[in-house]
Design a protein around this motif. Structure first.
Motif, short mmCIF file in Angstrom:
data_model
loop_
_atom_site.label_atom_id
_atom_site.label_comp_id
_atom_site.label_asym_id
_atom_site.label_seq_id
_atom_site.Cartn_x
_atom_site.Cartn_y
_atom_site.Cartn_z
N ASN A 97 16.53 30.35 -42.54
CA ASN A 97 16.63 31.48 -43.47
C ASN A 97 15.88 32.69 -42.95
O ASN A 97 16.38 33.82 -43.01
CB ASN A 97 16.07 31.08 -44.84
N GLU A 122 17.54 36.31 -41.74
CA GLU A 122 17.10 37.52 -42.44
C GLU A 122 16.62 38.57 -41.44
O GLU A 122 16.97 39.75 -41.53
CB GLU A 122 15.98 37.18 -43.43
N SER A 160 17.04 29.93 -50.84
CA SER A 160 16.21 31.09 -50.54
C SER A 160 17.00 32.38 -50.75
O SER A 160 18.18 32.47 -50.38
CB SER A 160 15.73 31.03 -49.09
N ARG A 198 23.14 24.27 -45.63
CA ARG A 198 22.63 25.03 -44.48
C ARG A 198 22.83 24.24 -43.18
O ARG A 198 22.91 24.83 -42.11
CB ARG A 198 21.15 25.35 -44.68
N PRO A 246 18.20 35.39 -47.05
CA PRO A 246 19.42 35.74 -46.31
C PRO A 246 20.39 36.62 -47.11
O PRO A 246 21.21 37.31 -46.53
CB PRO A 246 20.05 34.38 -46.01
#
Length: 520
Positions: free
Chosen positions: A397, A401, A261, A496, A264
């Motif tokens: 994520n 963010e 993704s 992750r 981030p």
């Protein structure tokens, strides 16, 4: 690029794209599966599972009969079973095992799971499919308001080395290195960093060579994994003592990214720019090119349904997967017209590289079933559910963010682990950061955001998930560990979620680096 620019300005569309726009998804997929079975019917796999008989089921008056027979005859595979029973023969040079002919290339997976790198077969037919899907993606640029200068500029593709490792009868390397070494002649004119630099295996040497050449190039499009492209741009900016990457590449307009993704990375990435970029997400894995962002500025991607891949979908729940993310025997599977929007599915594929009902490990959800628009939500093994909190990569994520924006800081990397906490459980977050911030405040805001995003997490924070810890560490440590794992640059991503052997390796690495953990 001038030719591509002219085509785009005329709104040229490929027949395959038009076919998908004006066809029922299930019809396209049925046709694709039939093609795959016809081509592979003479292989060892095709004979073992009676593809010739399976093909007669496509003539049945009940439209779903072909899929019932397909499911009944062919078992679901993970990498271990596919390799042990079939793919090991390909690596010995044997032809006609799962797909006609010999397999010359094997893509090494990025290794973000607990196991070592996997060898994924890449056939000539798959390379052609990837090239066709790439052209389809390029032509979607006609939907954007892009200046003519972009199409006379070059495209920088930051991937693995095209100097593949020869291993007996085959070559192995990153898929990006395999495909970059097979680019069409018409593309070579504007492809950067060029054949010589693309062969470089040493990551730091490649970055240095690109940096020294950067001022001589006019780059309009960049493509690669966000973390490594960010490192490259920081190096270029520092080397030439400029403020942003646009001081070197004023026509830089488009960033084609995939693998992880972008959310981030966005805040720290955009500090390197003088103007916003158009972000185009791709779904390109070692097993194939599955989809790309079709609608401008959306957060979803369209699955490509008519280019050598048949998809199936396993509901990602306790019925079909263990607490460790292992698929059960004989899971529930659905074809594309049987899925539901908003539900999470693990992806099965059958392809023209000789994958058959193969679990690739990604989880997705459908944003639009009619248009086959999806979002990647994570990995079957890259989630945390120690006690029912069901924390997905998508949740992680988004939370990171939001906290980054709220505290106005840049998080370059992060990972999370689960651990025992007394008789109950805790999460431990490792946050790669350079900005000064209060760890306690970060922890409070992260916990609050996760509770907002995930109801199961919120419930378990009052029950079995008694604590979370946050360790703020230099982001460079993440990349140093990746290098120690032999996973620097290319398509490699930091996991992750860390579990088992990789978690132990990470802990040992932090001890060696004398990192003082303050989260408790």
């Amino acid at each position: 690029m001038e030719i591509i620019g002219k085509l785009l300005k005329k709104g040229i569309r490929l027949r395959e794209s038009l076919e998908q726009d004006y066809s029922f998804p299930a019809d396209l997929q049925k046709m694709e599966l039939r093609k795959l079975l016809i081509q592979a019917r003479g292989t060892e796999f095709g004979q073992a599972y009676h593809f010739n008989e399976l093909l007669t089921s496509f003539k049945h008056k009940h439209s779903d009969h072909f899929y019932d027979e397909f499911k009944r005859n062919i078992p679901v595979h993970n990498y271990s079973s596919m390799y042990a029973n079939w793919w090991h023969k390909l690596m010995q040079g044997k032809p006609d095992v799962c797909w006609p002919g010999k397999v010359k290339y094997f893509a090494l997976s990025s290794g973000t799971s607990e196991s070592a790198s996997k060898h994924i077969p890449v056939t000539k037919d798959m390379i052609k499919s990837i090239q066709r899907t790439s052209i389809r993606q390029i032509l979607t640029l006609s939907k954007y308001n892009v200046s003519d200068e972009v199409f006379s500029a070059g495209i920088l593709m930051l991937g693995g080395s095209t100097q593949l490792q020869r291993n007996g009868s085959y070559f192995e390397g990153d898929l990006s290195g395999i495909t970059a070494g097979q680019i069409p002649f018409w593309f070579q004119h504007f492809y950067k960093p060029g054949k010589r630099i693309a062969k470089t295996r040493d990551w730091n040497e490649k970055i240095e060579e690109i940096t020294l050449k950067a001022k001589d190039w006019d780059i309009g499009i960049i493509s690669g994994v966000p973390a490594w492209l960010q490192i490259l741009m920081e190096r270029i900016i520092d080397h030439y003592k400029v403020k942003t990457i646009h001081d070197i590449w004023p026509n830089l307009t488009i960033f084609v990214h995939g693998g992880v993704s972008m959310d981030p990375y966005r805040k720290s990435f955009e500090k390197l720019l003088a103007k916003p970029l158009i972000y185009m997400e791709t779904y390109l894995a070692s097993e194939g090119f599955f989809g790309f962002q079709y609608i401008p500025f959306s957060k979803s991607m369209r699955l490509v349904l008519n280019n050598g891949i048949f998809y199936e979908f396993i509901p990602f729940n306790e019925t079909n997967f263990t607490a460790e993310g292992e698929m059960v025997d004989n899971p529930q599977t659905y074809k594309i017209d049987e899925v539901e929007e908003g539900k999470e599915y693990a992806l099965l594929i059958s392809t023209n590289s000789g994958s058959w009902r193969y679990l690739i490990g990604d989880t997705i959800k459908f944003v639009s079933k009619d248009d086959c628009e999806i979002m990647i939500t994570g990995r079957t093994k890259h989630f945390l559910s120690l006690c029912g909190e069901h924390l997905s990569m998508d949740n992680m994520n988004k939370a990171v963010e939001l906290v980054s924006d709220e505290l106005n800081i840049r998080v370059k990397e992060f990972t999370v682990t689960g651990e025992k906490y007394g008789s109950l459980f805790a999460h431990r977050w490792y946050i790669g950061i350079e900005d000064e911030t209060d760890p306690k405040l970060f922890k409070e805001k992260l916990d609050a955001r996760l509770k907002e995003i995930n109801d199961d997490y919120k419930v378990e924070r009052t029950a079995a998930l008694k604590e979370i810890f946050v360790e703020l560490i230099p982001s460079q440590l993440f990349y140093k560990w990746m290098k120690a794992q032999g996973k620097e640059g290319g398509q490699n991503k930091f996991p992750r979620v860390l579990k088992k052997e990789k978690l132990e390796s990470w802990k040992a690495f932090l001890v060696e680096e004398n990192v003082e953990l303050k989260g408790g």
